[in-house]
Design a protein around this motif. Structure first.
Motif, PDB file in Angstrom:
ATOM      1  N   GLN A  40       0.843  -1.190   0.000  1.00 12.68           N
ATOM      2  CA  GLN A  40       0.000   0.000   0.000  1.00 12.68           C
ATOM      3  C   GLN A  40       0.881   1.245   0.000  1.00 12.68           C
ATOM      4  OE1 GLN A  40      -2.376   1.170   3.546  1.00 12.68           O
ATOM      5  NE2 GLN A  40      -4.160   1.018   2.203  1.00 12.68           N
ATOM      6  N   TYR A  41       0.553   2.196  -0.888  1.00 12.20           N
ATOM      7  CA  TYR A  41       1.289   3.458  -0.949  1.00 12.20           C
ATOM      8  C   TYR A  41       0.291   4.598  -1.062  1.00 12.20           C
ATOM      9  CZ  TYR A  41       0.318   3.875  -5.955  1.00 12.20           C
ATOM     10  OH  TYR A  41      -0.314   4.015  -7.167  1.00 12.20           O
ATOM     11  N   PHE A  42       0.788   5.843  -1.037  1.00 15.82           N
ATOM     12  CA  PHE A  42      -0.091   7.006  -1.051  1.00 15.82           C
ATOM     13  C   PHE A  42       0.185   7.914  -2.242  1.00 15.82           C
ATOM     14  CE2 PHE A  42      -0.909   5.655   3.168  1.00 15.82           C
ATOM     15  CZ  PHE A  42      -2.103   6.242   3.563  1.00 15.82           C
ATOM     16  N   ASP A  43      -0.896   8.449  -2.802  1.00 19.92           N
ATOM     17  CA  ASP A  43      -0.829   9.539  -3.777  1.00 19.92           C
ATOM     18  C   ASP A  43      -1.876  10.558  -3.357  1.00 19.92           C
ATOM     19  OD1 ASP A  43       1.057   9.868  -5.887  1.00 19.92           O
ATOM     20  OD2 ASP A  43       0.459   7.939  -6.726  1.00 19.92           O
ATOM     21  N   ALA A  44      -2.367  11.362  -4.297  1.00 16.76           N
ATOM     22  CA  ALA A  44      -3.345  12.389  -3.939  1.00 16.76           C
ATOM     23  C   ALA A  44      -4.385  12.514  -5.040  1.00 16.76           C
ATOM     24  CB  ALA A  44      -2.647  13.735  -3.714  1.00 16.76           C
ATOM     25  N   GLN A  45      -5.533  13.101  -4.699  1.00 18.86           N
ATOM     26  CA  GLN A  45      -6.600  13.274  -5.678  1.00 18.86           C
ATOM     27  C   GLN A  45      -7.137  14.700  -5.624  1.00 18.86           C
ATOM     28  OE1 GLN A  45     -10.506  11.592  -3.223  1.00 18.86           O
ATOM     29  NE2 GLN A  45      -9.975  10.704  -5.178  1.00 18.86           N
ATOM     30  N   VAL A  46      -7.784  15.092  -6.718  1.00 20.20           N
ATOM     31  CA  VAL A  46      -8.306  16.448  -6.854  1.00 20.20           C
ATOM     32  C   VAL A  46      -9.542  16.415  -7.739  1.00 20.20           C
ATOM     33  CG1 VAL A  46      -6.906  16.941  -8.913  1.00 20.20           C
ATOM     34  CG2 VAL A  46      -7.657  18.837  -7.468  1.00 20.20           C
ATOM     35  N   ASP A  47     -10.468  17.348  -7.495  1.00 19.28           N
ATOM     36  CA  ASP A  47     -11.542  17.576  -8.452  1.00 19.28           C
ATOM     37  C   ASP A  47     -10.944  18.473  -9.525  1.00 19.28           C
ATOM     38  OD1 ASP A  47     -13.706  18.548  -9.937  1.00 19.28           O
ATOM     39  OD2 ASP A  47     -15.076  18.344  -8.236  1.00 19.28           O
ATOM     40  N   ASP A  48     -10.572  17.882 -10.646  1.00 19.95           N
ATOM     41  CA  ASP A  48      -9.785  18.594 -11.650  1.00 19.95           C
ATOM     42  C   ASP A  48     -10.489  19.834 -12.197  1.00 19.95           C
ATOM     43  OD1 ASP A  48     -11.687  17.022 -12.908  1.00 19.95           O
ATOM     44  OD2 ASP A  48     -10.277  15.918 -14.163  1.00 19.95           O
ATOM     45  N   ALA A  49     -11.791  19.755 -12.441  1.00 22.76           N
ATOM     46  CA  ALA A  49     -12.512  20.898 -13.008  1.00 22.76           C
ATOM     47  C   ALA A  49     -12.550  22.067 -12.035  1.00 22.76           C
ATOM     48  CB  ALA A  49     -13.927  20.496 -13.409  1.00 22.76           C
ATOM     49  N   ARG A  50     -12.821  21.789 -10.768  1.00 23.67           N
ATOM     50  CA  ARG A  50     -12.850  22.868  -9.773  1.00 23.67           C
ATOM     51  C   ARG A  50     -11.459  23.450  -9.582  1.00 23.67           C
ATOM     52  NH1 ARG A  50     -17.067  24.291  -7.527  1.00 23.67           N
ATOM     53  NH2 ARG A  50     -15.877  25.507  -6.014  1.00 23.67           N
ATOM     54  N   HIS A  51     -10.461  22.614  -9.583  1.00 26.21           N
ATOM     55  CA  HIS A  51      -9.084  23.089  -9.432  1.00 26.21           C
ATOM     56  C   HIS A  51      -8.708  24.015 -10.582  1.00 26.21           C
ATOM     57  CE1 HIS A  51      -4.604  22.395  -9.933  1.00 26.21           C
ATOM     58  NE2 HIS A  51      -4.682  22.915  -8.736  1.00 26.21           N
ATOM     59  N   THR A  52      -9.018  23.617 -11.806  1.00 26.97           N
ATOM     60  CA  THR A  52      -8.703  24.447 -12.972  1.00 26.97           C
ATOM     61  C   THR A  52      -9.448  25.773 -12.913  1.00 26.97           C
ATOM     62  OG1 THR A  52      -8.261  22.510 -14.358  1.00 26.97           O
ATOM     63  CG2 THR A  52      -8.781  24.563 -15.493  1.00 26.97           C
ATOM     64  N   MET A  53     -10.747  25.709 -12.594  1.00 29.37           N
ATOM     65  CA  MET A  53     -11.528  26.941 -12.479  1.00 29.37           C
ATOM     66  C   MET A  53     -10.943  27.849 -11.409  1.00 29.37           C
ATOM     67  SD  MET A  53     -13.904  28.355 -10.226  1.00 29.37           S
ATOM     68  CE  MET A  53     -14.465  26.891  -9.361  1.00 29.37           C
ATOM     69  N   ASN A  54     -10.449  27.261 -10.338  1.00 27.39           N
ATOM     70  CA  ASN A  54      -9.873  28.055  -9.261  1.00 27.39           C
ATOM     71  C   ASN A  54      -8.572  28.735  -9.686  1.00 27.39           C
ATOM     72  OD1 ASN A  54     -11.193  28.412  -6.753  1.00 27.39           O
ATOM     73  ND2 ASN A  54      -9.381  27.668  -5.692  1.00 27.39           N
ATOM     74  N   ILE A  55      -7.818  28.076 -10.559  1.00 31.79           N
ATOM     75  CA  ILE A  55      -6.614  28.709 -11.097  1.00 31.79           C
ATOM     76  C   ILE A  55      -7.007  29.928 -11.930  1.00 31.79           C
ATOM     77  CG2 ILE A  55      -4.567  28.407 -12.549  1.00 31.79           C
ATOM     78  CD1 ILE A  55      -4.708  25.402 -11.912  1.00 31.79           C
ATOM     79  N   VAL A  56      -8.080  29.785 -12.725  1.00 31.42           N
ATOM     80  CA  VAL A  56      -8.563  30.918 -13.522  1.00 31.42           C
ATOM     81  C   VAL A  56      -8.979  32.059 -12.604  1.00 31.42           C
ATOM     82  CG1 VAL A  56     -10.306  31.707 -15.163  1.00 31.42           C
ATOM     83  CG2 VAL A  56      -9.314  29.428 -15.411  1.00 31.42           C
ATOM     84  N   ARG A  57      -9.719  31.748 -11.551  1.00 25.04           N
ATOM     85  CA  ARG A  57     -10.145  32.789 -10.609  1.00 25.04           C
ATOM     86  C   ARG A  57      -8.948  33.479  -9.974  1.00 25.04           C
ATOM     87  NH1 ARG A  57     -14.799  31.644  -6.354  1.00 25.04           N
ATOM     88  NH2 ARG A  57     -14.417  33.897  -6.155  1.00 25.04           N
ATOM     89  N   THR A  58      -7.934  32.699  -9.639  1.00 25.31           N
ATOM     90  CA  THR A  58      -6.750  33.293  -9.021  1.00 25.31           C
ATOM     91  C   THR A  58      -6.025  34.197 -10.007  1.00 25.31           C
ATOM     92  OG1 THR A  58      -6.551  31.295  -7.660  1.00 25.31           O
ATOM     93  CG2 THR A  58      -4.661  32.770  -7.703  1.00 25.31           C
ATOM     94  N   ALA A  59      -5.939  33.767 -11.262  1.00 25.28           N
ATOM     95  CA  ALA A  59      -5.338  34.618 -12.290  1.00 25.28           C
ATOM     96  C   ALA A  59      -6.115  35.922 -12.424  1.00 25.28           C
ATOM     97  CB  ALA A  59      -5.296  33.879 -13.624  1.00 25.28           C
ATOM     98  N   ALA A  60      -7.447  35.827 -12.401  1.00 25.16           N
ATOM     99  CA  ALA A  60      -8.274  37.032 -12.479  1.00 25.16           C
ATOM    100  C   ALA A  60      -8.053  37.937 -11.277  1.00 25.16           C
ATOM    101  CB  ALA A  60      -9.748  36.641 -12.592  1.00 25.16           C
ATOM    102  N   ALA A  61      -7.816  37.324 -10.107  1.00 31.12           N
ATOM    103  CA  ALA A  61      -7.527  38.120  -8.911  1.00 31.12           C
ATOM    104  C   ALA A  61      -6.230  38.905  -9.058  1.00 31.12           C
ATOM    105  CB  ALA A  61      -7.467  37.218  -7.682  1.00 31.12           C
TER     106      ALA A  61
END
Length: 574
Positions: A174-195
């Motif tokens: 057993q090992y560990f990685d990570a997960q993300v909601d890719d669409a929300r993450h991408t949208m959040n990058i756009v919002r941060t760029a707009a900020a």
């Protein structure tokens, strides 16, 4: 609405209109085409270097590849077997950065169990790989506290995954990685760029390039919401359109220095109770690997890796694809999954650099950046986890041609919106729940989607208590989240909310059909839809669901594609 009413980082209808107006009247340092994770990352990278930036997306943010991945932020353990050490090292460094600094509110650790099928030689072989994986992660400087891998006996593995067939393994790692909601993450990058003052607009399709001699000096854009066309001028244009790279390049008549090959990957979503397990799994298949990934009250099972030459906007999952995944995962399960267990299906395309291999699973996941014409930079290839590096490299190439000094990339130190104060907000979730009159589990769900911006969602609930009600047919989500998606997150259409701002389209048995009318009414109040437009939105979504269901019973790609394209893109009323 005055300029004082416009908020940096908010992607509401007023902000979109203001951005398009600004684009028409300014010459930008950098224009970026493509609102997937790489284009969004490039916009943030350029904006935080002090450059003026315009970001354009033909459909919704992350509507292509960046909303249809396996939802993993990972180093790519299988690439170690291919001896691609630099790619794995780079990805592990980025995984750590995202987990610890950039988006800890959106990304979280997830365990994976690898069943061992052979005695004696397989355990030391796998152990060597995962040990190297863990060591490389630790030497990257950003371990995020992920546990070191551990070895399990057969009995221990079956205790962790009671649904595993006893004859399917002799032990496990057993090992560990990570997960993300890719669409929300991408949208959040756009919002941060707009900020950071980037001008951003979705539903704005680039239909041509502006040229002075051989030099690219801007783009011609059609506003798909209202039909108007505008010319946007810039010193450098970055093409970050993923699987559409070759199509975009063709608009300037330039032969690309490389080709992008689309590889289709499909995923199934099944209820959590269909597989009894407290860990994800990774299984080896004849052509690649198969992940079984925990996803809230569901499992995501994927993926495939096959060539795709048909419609890029809506890649279709065929009956053959679904049967393949069910067959692979059922080889290790005590109670096989059936078609009736499948809640949702989604298909995405990976933009791979074309090579000599006939198998897309063998093609490079590395990226390349090129300057095929003066004023035009192209970035292609790569994997979701390394989006920030791809974006940095693309902007690095663009600024070399600018006639002034530009600061180096600093996005490794720029948290996304919602990350600042995330830990304190999480620690105070019980108090927040008491103030809001909601169960603490509901607040946890919000915090893992909005981070420290959760208060903005709860403010909507205070002004209209009805927004605290769960959505009909999708009680994981509050009505306020639909309003927030339209007012703050750039959602322009019903499909944007049900498929990307939330995951209702794949997490519910009816794929959002019950929720659609109610969600549309909530959006209408924000976006000013007429009754006719509201009805068009609902009917378009229902047609989308029907077309997807029809495609998924077709025997092959060609017939599945023909069924899926039967639901065209919506054409909004003027």
């Amino acid at each position: 609405m005055t300029t004082e009413d416009l908020r940096p980082g908010r992607l509401g209808p007023a902000e979109r209109s203001a951005a398009l107006a600004a684009m028409a009247g300014e010459t930008f340092d950098v224009i970026i085409i493509g609102g997937g994770v790489v284009g969004a990352g490039a916009a943030l990278d350029a904006a935080t270097r002090g450059l003026s930036v315009a970001l354009l997306e033909a459909r919704d943010w992350a509507s292509g590849t960046s909303s249809r991945s396996s939802k993993l932020v990972h180093g790519g353990l299988r690439y170690l077997e291919m001896l691609d050490f630099p790619l794995v090292q780079e990805a592990l460094r980025e995984r750590g950065l995202i987990l610890t600094r950039l988006a800890p509110h959106l990304v979280r650790p997830v365990p994976f169990l690898y069943p061992l099928k052979h005695r004696l030689w397989e355990r030391p072989y796998v152990a060597a790989g995962v040990t190297l994986y863990d060591v490389m992660a630790r030497t990257s400087g950003h371990t995020a506290g992920l546990p070191f891998h551990r070895h399990l006996t057969k009995k221990g593995a079956l205790r962790a995954v009671p649904s595993l067939r006893s004859d399917a393994l002799v032990g496990a790692v057993q090992y560990f990685d990570a997960q993300v909601d890719d669409a929300r993450h991408t949208m959040n990058i756009v919002r941060t760029a707009a900020a950071y003052r980037a001008q951003v607009a979705s539903r704005a399709r680039v239909i041509g390039f502006l040229r002075e001699g051989e030099r690219v000096v801007g783009v011609r854009v059609r506003d798909l919401e209202h039909g108007a066309e505008v010319e946007i001028h810039g010193q450098q244009v970055i093409n970050a359109t993923g699987v559409w790279t070759d199509d975009t390049q063709a608009m300037i008549g330039e032969r690309g220095q490389f080709k992008v090959r689309a590889s289709k990957g499909i995923h199934l979503v099944v209820p959590r109770d269909r597989i009894l397990s407290n860990t994800g799994m990774i299984l080896r298949t004849p052509t690649s690997v198969l992940f079984v990934i925990p996803w809230g009250r569901h499992w995501i099972v994927g993926t495939t890796d096959t060539d795709w030459h048909l419609d890029k906007a809506h890649p279709a999952a065929s009956s053959r694809d679904i049967d393949y995944l069910l067959g692979q995962v059922n080889e290790v399960l005590t109670t096989p999954l059936t078609r009736e267990d499948v809640e949702g299906v989604y298909a995405g395309l990976r933009p791979l650099l074309a090579g000599e291999s006939d198998q897309t699973s063998k093609l490079s996941r590395e990226h390349v950046v090129a300057h095929p014409a003066p004023g035009l930079v192209v970035v292609a290839g790569g994997k979701y986890t390394t989006y920030r590096v791809m974006a940095k490299d693309a902007v690095d190439e663009a600024v070399r041609a600018l006639d002034f000094r530009v600061a180096p990339s600093c996005t490794d130190e720029v948290p996304l919106l919602g990350a600042e104060g995330w830990k304190a907000a999480w620690n105070g979730r019980a108090r927040t729940a008491a103030r809001a009159g909601l169960h603490v589990a509901r607040i946890e769900h919000l915090l893992q989607r909005y981070g420290s911006m959760t208060d903005e969602v709860l403010e909507l609930c205070q002004s209209d208590p009805e927004l605290t009600e769960p959505l009909p047919g999708a009680d994981d989500y509050l009505a306020a989240e639909v309003v927030y998606a339209a007012a703050h997150e750039g959602a322009r259409h019903l499909d944007d909310v049900l498929a990307r701002r939330t995951r209702i389209s794949i997490e519910t048995w009816d794929r959002g059909v019950t929720t659609a009318p109610h969600a549309a009414r909530l959006m209408a109040g924000v976006l000013g839809w007429s009754p006719e437009q509201l009805e068009r939105e609902v009917q378009h979504y229902l047609a989308r669901v029907e077309a997807e269901r029809a495609s998924q019973v077709q025997p092959d790609d060609e017939s599945a594609d023909a069924a899926r394209v039967g639901a065209p893109e919506i054409v909004p009323l003027s």
